[in-house]
Enzyme design. Structure first.
Site, PDB file in Angstrom:
ATOM      1  N   GLU A  63       0.850  -1.293   0.344  1.00 53.02           N
ATOM      2  CA  GLU A  63       0.390   0.364  -0.336  1.00 53.02           C
ATOM      3  C   GLU A  63       0.617   1.441   0.319  1.00 53.02           C
ATOM      4  OE1 GLU A  63      -0.550  -2.918   2.203  1.00 53.02           O
ATOM      5  OE2 GLU A  63      -2.441  -3.002   1.706  1.00 53.02           O
ATOM      6  N   PHE A 125     -10.708  -7.197  14.026  1.00 50.30           N
ATOM      7  CA  PHE A 125      -9.729  -7.654  12.941  1.00 50.30           C
ATOM      8  C   PHE A 125     -10.116  -6.701  12.399  1.00 50.30           C
ATOM      9  CE2 PHE A 125      -8.465 -10.359   9.455  1.00 50.30           C
ATOM     10  CZ  PHE A 125      -7.430 -10.596   9.841  1.00 50.30           C
ATOM     11  N   GLN A 126      -8.564  -6.729  11.980  1.00 50.25           N
ATOM     12  CA  GLN A 126      -8.792  -5.429  10.764  1.00 50.25           C
ATOM     13  C   GLN A 126      -8.910  -3.957  11.201  1.00 50.25           C
ATOM     14  OE1 GLN A 126      -7.980  -7.388   7.101  1.00 50.25           O
ATOM     15  NE2 GLN A 126      -5.947  -7.403   7.528  1.00 50.25           N
ATOM     16  N   LYS A 175     -17.253  -0.703   6.200  1.00 51.37           N
ATOM     17  CA  LYS A 175     -17.425  -1.689   4.910  1.00 51.37           C
ATOM     18  C   LYS A 175     -18.942  -1.470   5.166  1.00 51.37           C
ATOM     19  CE  LYS A 175     -16.925  -6.308   4.464  1.00 51.37           C
ATOM     20  NZ  LYS A 175     -16.810  -7.879   5.325  1.00 51.37           N
TER      21      LYS A 175
END
Lengths: 576, 171
Positions: A63, A125-126, A175
């Protein structure tokens, strides 16, 4: 992908779609043609929407490469670069690239995925609080809370990134935003009452500046990256010629004034030319144009331009008087201010001052000794590149010794041809930035000139260049050292070369070949000229590993904390 | 010197962190900060008190101006202002000295807002000097707890409190 609603909605161009589709549609409506990115869990819907969208997506291999490539795209074109990463580590990997763009005022919009809003702040998570993390290194950032805000937020993000003093803007997309259904409507205008950059300079201040220029006997133009950002290079040349004022630029200002112009003194500062630094010490009027008096430029602050009245033209009011007291501040866009100033200022003919600085220029040119062994000096490599590319290439440099040699020996005549991490000094910047520039300008000759240390920080992007057959030419100035660290250890740490020796380096040509990029190792001038010729006649990427004299130093040099008048190595070596 | 900075901001999440970050990155400690909505529910006003070098505070203030969510900023340290702060002070008190404390409270036109066998809670509104004075006088009795709101300020007279945020920009 869109289902039309009723007639009223059709007239207003409202379409129903997912947040991810709205994201892509808003990029299209903002005229984005290229995105540099890397997919992941939190952006799967977005990548699905990108799959058949009329936007070019360049898949990088890390990235950080995406952020630097977006930055290189922006520097080469002036249009905001775009990068995209997933949540958590994807987002944090962008940070160095965002900070690089922030320090150099480069327009960029970075998009990150995040966990769904219901999970924000739960160490999911993440998950990373990327708006919190990037707060001090972005011009502004957004955490999108509702899918219907997407078009407005994206429109605003690009507006903020590319207007006023440019800079990176980050948009974080949980998300659930990308899967939500939304009535898409692209806003026709941007309404930001708290954001109104000043473009037009105050006329009274400009008149005062014009008067000061007429009255000055030893004026000097000190030009920074702001002149490039505002596209003021032609006006600047006209102003300098009309008034016969010599010009020096910062690292970021290279190319804003022709490097081969009779009035150009070269770069100033820590590794500036003798003529430029002495001119600063002697001038009675310093005209700062889109520059910010960085410590690498000024050296010891209280001895910087000690005899000069200071005019400071900058679009950012917070830069005025930050480091140096200013006599005539002019807040405004450099081009807008210079246009008026050019009209108001009286012509001046060449005077004794100009003769003086020209004499310094003749007497103390940049210099280096060539070894009798026939080994290549790094400066020679840059000079060869300059000659073989007729000074027309876009050159993305990495950071440290070779960065300074590019600045000294590649005479940029045009803006947006020299890409370099000036403020943050990010090793690993050059190669991915060159990829971004080459994608943006497929017809330009683009070179990445890297140190052997810097190149290894983002060498994985060889895959990107190979995958898309991006015509980036790589020149590694290989001295088997972290050269600038070694130079400082030699000069200031009794030659104790602590952790600066890079032996054994990888075989860079084999490394390139493993990625499908051809290359060659060169050790003398004849081989180098031939290699550059081969690179120029290769359609895709090409790598030249240039072995140079390992212990060459960058001179002249102002030791840290010294004044510009304390320069050493003015003949290209330490005077004994 | 001590600076009082009045800032009008959009009521967006994160705006406090943005403003505070500009002070902390220069190593400046915010002495007090008071935030609340204004006559417009979309807009809040922050009153920040900070001690520091004039030049650096000015530079921080200019950077606060640049925040997208900031509408107006003014350093009102030199202005003629009404300054108020509220403090709650829990003082150790029993039957032997409660009346002495009540006298002090009366003199300062403060209030007792809670009484128990061993303590009273005093509520005082005023400027910094008044608060400091009563705290000084109550200290000998034993201050068990003290909490202050931080200062809020308003410029006297009919002119608007804040200078337009972009005044510096056109200078």
């Amino acid at each position: 992908m869109a289902i039309r609603l009723n007639k009223d909605d059709e007239r207003r161009k409202i379409k129903r779609m997912t947040g991810a589709q709205a994201f892509v549609q808003a990029l299209i409506d903002t005229d984005v043609d290229t995105v540099f990115g890397y997919p992941g869990g939190a952006v799967l819907s977005i990548y699905d929407a990108l799959y058949d969208a009329p936007i070019r997506h360049i898949l990088v291999r890390h990235e950080q490469g995406a952020a630097h490539a977006a930055d290189g795209y922006a520097r080469a074109t002036g249009r905001p670069g775009v990068c995209l990463a997933t949540s958590g580590p994807g987002a944090t990997n962008l940070v160095t690239g965002i900070a690089t763009a922030y320090m150099d005022s480069i327009p960029m919009v970075a998009f990150t995925g995040n966990v769904a809003q219901g999970l924000l702040g739960t160490d999911a998570f993440q998950e990373a609080d990327i708006t919190g993390i990037t707060l001090p290194v972005t011009k502004h950032n957004y955490l999108v809370r509702s899918a219907k805000d997407l078009p407005k937020v994206i429109r605003e993000a690009f507006h903020i990134a590319s207007t006023g003093r440019p800079g990176p803007v980050l948009v974080d997309l949980p998300k659930d935003i990308s899967i939500a259904q939304v009535d898409y409507e692209y806003p026709e205008t941007v309404d930001l009452p708290g954001y109104k950059p000043t473009y037009k300079g105050h006329i009274r201040q400009i008149l005062e500046a014009a008067y000061a220029i007429s009255a000055a006997e030893k004026p000097l133009l000190y030009v920074g990256g702001g002149a490039v950002a505002s596209g003021a290079h032609e006006l600047l040349a006209q102003l300098a010629e009309k008034t016969n004022i010599p010009v020096t630029t910062t690292l970021m200002g290279l190319g804003a004034f022709p490097g081969t112009h009779r009035l150009f003194l070269g770069m100033l500062g820590m590794h500036g030319t003798v003529a430029a630094n002495w001119a600063v010490c002697e001038c009675d009027l310093l005209i700062a144009v889109g520059a910010r008096f960085d410590d690498r430029v000024t050296g010891k602050l209280d001895q910087f331009a000690p005899n000069a009245k200071v005019i400071h033209i900058d679009i950012d009011p917070a830069e005025i008087g930050k480091n140096v007291p200013v006599d005539i501040p002019i807040v405004g866009d450099v081009a807008a201010v210079l246009e008026v100033l050019l009209e108001k200022v009286s012509p001046k003919s060449a005077n004794a001052w100009l003769t003086q600085v020209e004499q310094w220029k003749q007497e103390y040119p940049l210099a280096y000794d060539k070894p009798e062994t026939g080994e290549l000096m790094p400066q020679e490599a840059i000079e060869t590149l300059y000659k073989k590319t007729a000074g027309k290439a876009v050159v993305a440099g990495d950071v440290w010794q070779h960065q300074m040699w590019i600045a000294q020996y590649y005479k940029f005549d045009n803006p947006r041809h020299h890409l370099s991490s000036g403020g943050l000094g990010t090793m690993g910047y050059g190669f991915p930035a060159a990829i971004g520039a080459a994608v943006a300008k497929p017809d330009a000759e683009v070179w990445a000139v890297c140190g052997d240390g810097s190149f290894q920080m983002n060498a994985q992007e060889l895959s990107t260049a190979a995958t898309y057959d991006i015509p980036v030419k790589i020149m590694i100035i290989n001295n088997s050292y972290l050269g600038m660290v070694r130079q400082w250890q030699e000069l200031f740490f009794r030659q104790r070369y602590s952790n600066s020796h890079l032996m054994p380096n990888p075989d860079f040509v084999k490394l390139a070949e493993a990625h499908g990029v051809p290359g060659v190792t060169v050790k003398n001038r004849a081989q180098l000229e031939e290699a550059v010729h081969t690179a120029q006649n290769t359609s895709g990427p090409y790598l030249i590993d240039v072995h140079v004299v390992p212990e060459a130093n960058v001179f002249p040099m102002v030791p840290a904390g010294g004044a510009l008048s304390d320069m050493v190595g003015i003949r290209g070596r330490l005077e004994s | 010197m001590k600076h009082t900075i009045s800032i009008q901001v959009y009521n967006h999440s994160g705006v406090l962190a943005r403003v505070a970050g500009l002070f902390s990155r220069r190593g400046y400690n915010i002495e007090s900060i008071a935030v609340g909505v204004t006559e417009d529910p979309d807009i809040s006003r922050m009153t920040i008190v900070v001690e520091g070098d004039e030049h650096i505070v000015e530079q921080i203030t200019k950077n606060v101006h640049k925040l997208i969510d900031v509408l107006k900023v003014s350093d009102i340290s030199q202005e003629d202002t009404v300054d108020r702060e509220l403090a709650l002070i829990k003082v150790a008190a029993d039957t032997s000295n409660r009346s002495d404390i009540l006298q002090i409270v009366d003199i300062f036109r403060a209030h007792i807002v809670d009484v128990s066998e061993k303590s009273v809670v005093v509520e005082i509104v005023g400027d910094e000097q008044k608060l400091e004075a009563i705290i000084q006088l109550l200290r000998p009795y034993g201050i068990k707890e003290l909490t202050r709101t931080g200062k809020i300020s308003m410029v006297r007279g009919s002119k608007p409190q804040s200078i337009p945020s972009r005044r510096i920009a056109s200078a």
